[in-house]
Scaffold this motif. Structure first.
Motif, PDB file in Angstrom:
ATOM      1  N   THR A 342       0.848  -1.187   0.000  1.00 13.16           N
ATOM      2  CA  THR A 342       0.000   0.000   0.000  1.00 13.16           C
ATOM      3  C   THR A 342       0.887   1.242   0.000  1.00 13.16           C
ATOM      4  O   THR A 342       1.891   1.313   0.717  1.00 13.16           O
ATOM      5  CB  THR A 342      -0.905   0.013   1.241  1.00 13.16           C
ATOM      6  OG1 THR A 342      -0.097  -0.100   2.415  1.00 13.16           O
ATOM      7  CG2 THR A 342      -1.905  -1.124   1.189  1.00 13.16           C
ATOM      8  N   GLY A 343       0.506   2.203  -0.819  1.00 12.54           N
ATOM      9  CA  GLY A 343       1.314   3.406  -1.000  1.00 12.54           C
ATOM     10  C   GLY A 343       2.215   3.348  -2.203  1.00 12.54           C
ATOM     11  O   GLY A 343       2.701   4.394  -2.667  1.00 12.54           O
ATOM     12  N   ASP A 344       2.470   2.141  -2.739  1.00 11.82           N
ATOM     13  CA  ASP A 344       3.284   2.021  -3.946  1.00 11.82           C
ATOM     14  C   ASP A 344       2.475   2.379  -5.181  1.00 11.82           C
ATOM     15  O   ASP A 344       1.240   2.349  -5.179  1.00 11.82           O
ATOM     16  CB  ASP A 344       3.817   0.593  -4.092  1.00 11.82           C
ATOM     17  CG  ASP A 344       4.871   0.255  -3.053  1.00 11.82           C
ATOM     18  OD1 ASP A 344       5.406   1.198  -2.436  1.00 11.82           O
ATOM     19  OD2 ASP A 344       5.139  -0.944  -2.860  1.00 11.82           O
ATOM     20  N   ASP A 345       3.186   2.697  -6.235  1.00  6.50           N
ATOM     21  CA  ASP A 345       2.557   2.886  -7.546  1.00  6.50           C
ATOM     22  C   ASP A 345       2.580   1.574  -8.306  1.00  6.50           C
ATOM     23  O   ASP A 345       3.589   0.842  -8.268  1.00  6.50           O
ATOM     24  CB  ASP A 345       3.303   3.961  -8.353  1.00  6.50           C
ATOM     25  CG  ASP A 345       3.065   5.355  -7.813  1.00  6.50           C
ATOM     26  OD1 ASP A 345       2.077   5.536  -7.069  1.00  6.50           O
ATOM     27  OD2 ASP A 345       3.870   6.258  -8.122  1.00  6.50           O
ATOM     28  N   ILE A 346       1.476   1.277  -8.974  1.00 10.09           N
ATOM     29  CA  ILE A 346       1.438   0.097  -9.837  1.00 10.09           C
ATOM     30  C   ILE A 346       1.264   0.547 -11.276  1.00 10.09           C
ATOM     31  O   ILE A 346       0.626   1.561 -11.559  1.00 10.09           O
ATOM     32  CB  ILE A 346       0.301  -0.877  -9.426  1.00 10.09           C
ATOM     33  CG1 ILE A 346      -1.058  -0.173  -9.477  1.00 10.09           C
ATOM     34  CG2 ILE A 346       0.567  -1.482  -8.078  1.00 10.09           C
ATOM     35  CD1 ILE A 346      -2.229  -1.125  -9.240  1.00 10.09           C
ATOM     36  N   GLU A 347       1.877  -0.214 -12.142  1.00  4.94           N
ATOM     37  CA  GLU A 347       1.810   0.058 -13.586  1.00  4.94           C
ATOM     38  C   GLU A 347       0.931  -1.008 -14.233  1.00  4.94           C
ATOM     39  O   GLU A 347       1.239  -2.192 -14.182  1.00  4.94           O
ATOM     40  CB  GLU A 347       3.213   0.042 -14.181  1.00  4.94           C
ATOM     41  CG  GLU A 347       3.272   0.462 -15.638  1.00  4.94           C
ATOM     42  CD  GLU A 347       4.697   0.497 -16.152  1.00  4.94           C
ATOM     43  OE1 GLU A 347       5.112  -0.512 -16.765  1.00  4.94           O
ATOM     44  OE2 GLU A 347       5.391   1.515 -15.918  1.00  4.94           O
ATOM     45  N   ILE A 348      -0.180  -0.551 -14.830  1.00  5.82           N
ATOM     46  CA  ILE A 348      -1.138  -1.455 -15.471  1.00  5.82           C
ATOM     47  C   ILE A 348      -0.872  -1.416 -16.970  1.00  5.82           C
ATOM     48  O   ILE A 348      -0.981  -0.364 -17.600  1.00  5.82           O
ATOM     49  CB  ILE A 348      -2.583  -1.032 -15.160  1.00  5.82           C
ATOM     50  CG1 ILE A 348      -2.803  -0.952 -13.655  1.00  5.82           C
ATOM     51  CG2 ILE A 348      -3.580  -1.994 -15.795  1.00  5.82           C
ATOM     52  CD1 ILE A 348      -4.139  -0.357 -13.262  1.00  5.82           C
ATOM     53  N   ARG A 349      -0.533  -2.566 -17.523  1.00  9.58           N
ATOM     54  CA  ARG A 349      -0.211  -2.652 -18.946  1.00  9.58           C
ATOM     55  C   ARG A 349      -1.316  -3.404 -19.671  1.00  9.58           C
ATOM     56  O   ARG A 349      -1.813  -4.415 -19.173  1.00  9.58           O
ATOM     57  CB  ARG A 349       1.127  -3.372 -19.140  1.00  9.58           C
ATOM     58  CG  ARG A 349       2.280  -2.702 -18.423  1.00  9.58           C
ATOM     59  CD  ARG A 349       3.538  -3.545 -18.466  1.00  9.58           C
ATOM     60  NE  ARG A 349       4.642  -2.916 -17.721  1.00  9.58           N
ATOM     61  CZ  ARG A 349       5.815  -3.490 -17.515  1.00  9.58           C
ATOM     62  NH1 ARG A 349       6.050  -4.711 -17.996  1.00  9.58           N
ATOM     63  NH2 ARG A 349       6.750  -2.856 -16.825  1.00  9.58           N
ATOM     64  N   GLY A 350      -1.693  -2.903 -20.823  1.00  9.60           N
ATOM     65  CA  GLY A 350      -2.772  -3.531 -21.585  1.00  9.60           C
ATOM     66  C   GLY A 350      -2.987  -2.814 -22.901  1.00  9.60           C
ATOM     67  O   GLY A 350      -2.036  -2.339 -23.538  1.00  9.60           O
ATOM     68  N   ALA A 351      -4.241  -2.712 -23.300  1.00  9.20           N
ATOM     69  CA  ALA A 351      -4.582  -2.075 -24.579  1.00  9.20           C
ATOM     70  C   ALA A 351      -6.008  -1.553 -24.498  1.00  9.20           C
ATOM     71  O   ALA A 351      -6.857  -2.132 -23.818  1.00  9.20           O
ATOM     72  CB  ALA A 351      -4.453  -3.068 -25.738  1.00  9.20           C
TER      73      ALA A 351
END
Length: 429
Positions: A342-351
Motif C-alpha cells: 500500500t502506497g506504492d505505484d502500480i503500472e497497469i499494462r494492456g490495450a
C-alpha cells in the motif's frame, strides 16, 4: 505569471460587458467561441507550466505523490472548464449551421441556373431545362424547410448527425442518393406535366420502368439499408461493451472520412469516394437523358455494392474491449525491488484504455481503476505537448492505504464507461 496573464486577458472584452466579440460567456455564438478559445489557451499554459515543474506549491513539493495529485486536480478542474466551454461552443455552432446549409443549397440552385443558361446559348431553352430548374427549386425548398424546423440541431444536416454528435458516413451517403433520386423523379414529373402528346407521355412513363433504373434503385436500396444496419450494429456493440464511443463537441466534415480519433479510415474513404463517383456519373446520365431514370450500368452498381460491403465489414471490425495484460510494481530510479505494498505505484499494462476521441484532459480525468473495493482516479501527469499518464497501453496509479493486504482484483473503467477484465494481484503490508 503566464497563467495569470491569460486569465486576465480572458476577462477583458467589450466595454460594459457588451457581446462584441470579447466576452467569454456561452449565451451568444461569438462569445461561446471566444470563451472556448481562451479556456483552451489557459489550460495549455497551465499544463505546460506544470510539465516544466512550475507552479507547484511548496506545501506539496516535498512529496512526489502529493505534488502529482495536486497537479492532476488542478488540470482536471481546468479541463472541465474547457469541456464546458467546448459544449457551449458546439451548441452555438449548430445553431448557426442551419443558415450555412440553407445558403449552400440555394447557391447550388443558382449554379444550376447559370449552367443551364450557358448551355442554352445556341441550343435554345427546352422543357427539360425548365423541369430540371423547377425540380431543383422544390428540393431546395424542402431542404430549407427541414433546416428551419431543425435549426437548433444543425439544420439540413440534423438527419445525418449521429448520436455521438459526429457526421455519419452511412447516413450522409444514403441522404445524397435519396436527394438525387427524388430530384430525378421530379424532373420526369415536370416533363410529364408539360408533355402535350400521348407518345411523349408514354415515353416518359416508360422512362420510369424498372428495367431502365434497376441499377440506381438497387444502389439506393442498399445504401439506405446500410444506414439503418450500421446504426443498429454500432448501438449493439456499444451496449455489449465491444465498442467504445465518446461524444464529440460538434460535428465536422472530416467525420465522413475519419474515425472518432480523427485518423483517416480506409473503409470510410473508399465508401465516400466511390459513392461520389457513382453519383456524378448518374447526374451526367440524367443531364444527357432527362426523359428517364439514370441507367446506372451494372458494372458501376456492383462496384458501389462492393464498396458498401467493405464499409459494413469495417464497422464490424473496428473497436474492441479494453484489456489488462499485466500489473507490476512501478519502480523509480534507485528504488529497491520488492512486492506491491500500500502506497506504492502500480503500472497497469494492456490495450484500449483510451477510447478514440477521448484524448482530451477532461476525458482522461474520468478514468478510474478499481483496486479491490477502492476506486482510484487515474492521475494526470503532464509533459510538454500532452500527458505521460494515462496512455492507451499503460496506466500508473497509487495503491491507497484503504486497500486491504492480500489478493485483490484490479479493473480499469475507461472514459467511455467500458470495464476491462479483472486482474488479480497480491498486496502485502
Amino acid at each position: 505569471m503566464a497563467v495569470q496573464e491569460a486569465r486576465g486577458g480572458a476577462q477583458t472584452g467589450a466595454p460594459g460587458g457588451a457581446h462584441a466579440g470579447g466576452c467569454a460567456c456561452g449565451d451568444c455564438p461569438h462569445g461561446a467561441r471566444e470563451g472556448h478559445r481562451r479556456a483552451v489557451a489557459e489550460f495549455l499554459l497551465l499544463r505546460d507550466g506544470f510539465a516544466a515543474g512550475q507552479g507547484v506549491p511548496a506545501a506539496v513539493a516535498h512529496s512526489a505523490q502529493a505534488s502529482r495529485q495536486w497537479v492532476s486536480e488542478e488540470l482536471t478542474q481546468s479541463a472541465e472548464l474547457v469541456a464546458e466551454r467546448g459544449r457551449a461552443d458546439g451548441e452555438a455552432w449548430l445553431a448557426r449551421l442551419w443558415r450555412y446549409t440553407t445558403v449552400a443549397v440555394w447557391a447550388l440552385v443558382t449554379a444550376l441556373l447559370l449552367v443551364q443558361a450557358l448551355t442554352a446559348i445556341g441550343a435554345g431553352w427546352t422543357s427539360a431545362r425548365t423541369a430540371g430548374l423547377l425540380a431543383a427549386l422544390l428540393v431546395a425548398a424542402a431542404v430549407t424547410a427541414a433546416s428551419w424546423f431543425h435549426r437548433a440541431r444543425g439544420g439540413a444536416l440534423a438527419p445525418v448527425i449521429g448520436e455521438d454528435n459526429r457526421l455519419s458516413t452511412s447516413r450522409t451517403v444514403a441522404a445524397a442518393w435519396v436527394l438525387f433520386v427524388a430530384y430525378a423523379v421530379l424532373v420526369l414529373a415536370g416533363r410529364l406535366a408539360a408533355a402535350s402528346g400521348h407518345a411523349e407521355r408514354d415515353a416518359l412513363l416508360s422512362g420510369l420502368a424498372l428495367a431502365r433504373g434497376a441499377g440506381v434503385v438497387t444502389v439506393l436500396a442498399v445504401v439506405c439499408g446500410i444506414a439503418v444496419l450500421v446504426r443498429r450494429v454500432v448501438g449493439l456493440r456499444v451496449l455489449g461493451q465491444r465498442l467504445q464511443k465518446v461524444r464529440a463537441d460538434r460535428p465536422r466534415a472530416a467525420d465522413l472520412l475519419t474515425d472518432d480519433a480523427g485518423r483517416g479510415t480506409f473503409a470510410d474513404i473508399q465508401y465516400v469516394a466511390i459513392s461520389a463517383v457513382a453519383l456524378v456519373f448518374s447526374a451526367v446520365r440524367l443531364a444527357r437523358r432527362p426523359d428517364q431514370l439514370p441507367d446506372l450500368p451494372w458494372g458501376l452498381a456492383v462496384v458501389v455494392l462492393v464498396s458498401a460491403a467493405t464499409y459494413v465489414a469495417g464497422k464490424y471490425a473496428e473497436g474492441g474491449r479494453p484489456v489488462i495484460l499485466s500489473v507490476v510494481r512501478a519502480r523509480e530510479a534507485g528504488d529497491l525491488d520488492g512486492p506491491i505494498r500500500t502506497g506504492d505505484d502500480i503500472e497497469i499494462r494492456g490495450a484500449g484504455f483510451v477510447p478514440p476521441g477521448a484524448q482530451g484532459a477532461d476525458r482522461l480525468s474520468r478514468m478510474v481503476v478499481r483496486i479491490g473495493a477502492v476506486n482510484v482516479h487515474v492521475p494526470l501527469v503532464p509533459v510538454a505537448g500532452g500527458f505521460r499518464n494515462p496512455t492507451d497501453a499503460v496506466l500508473t496509479v497509487p495503491v491507497p492505504a484503504d486497500v486491504e493486504p492480500g489478493r485483490v482484483e484490479v479493473q480499469v473503467v475507461t472514459a467511455a464507461g467500458v470495464e476491462t477484465n479483472r486482474y488479480a494481484i497480491d498486496v502485502t503490508d
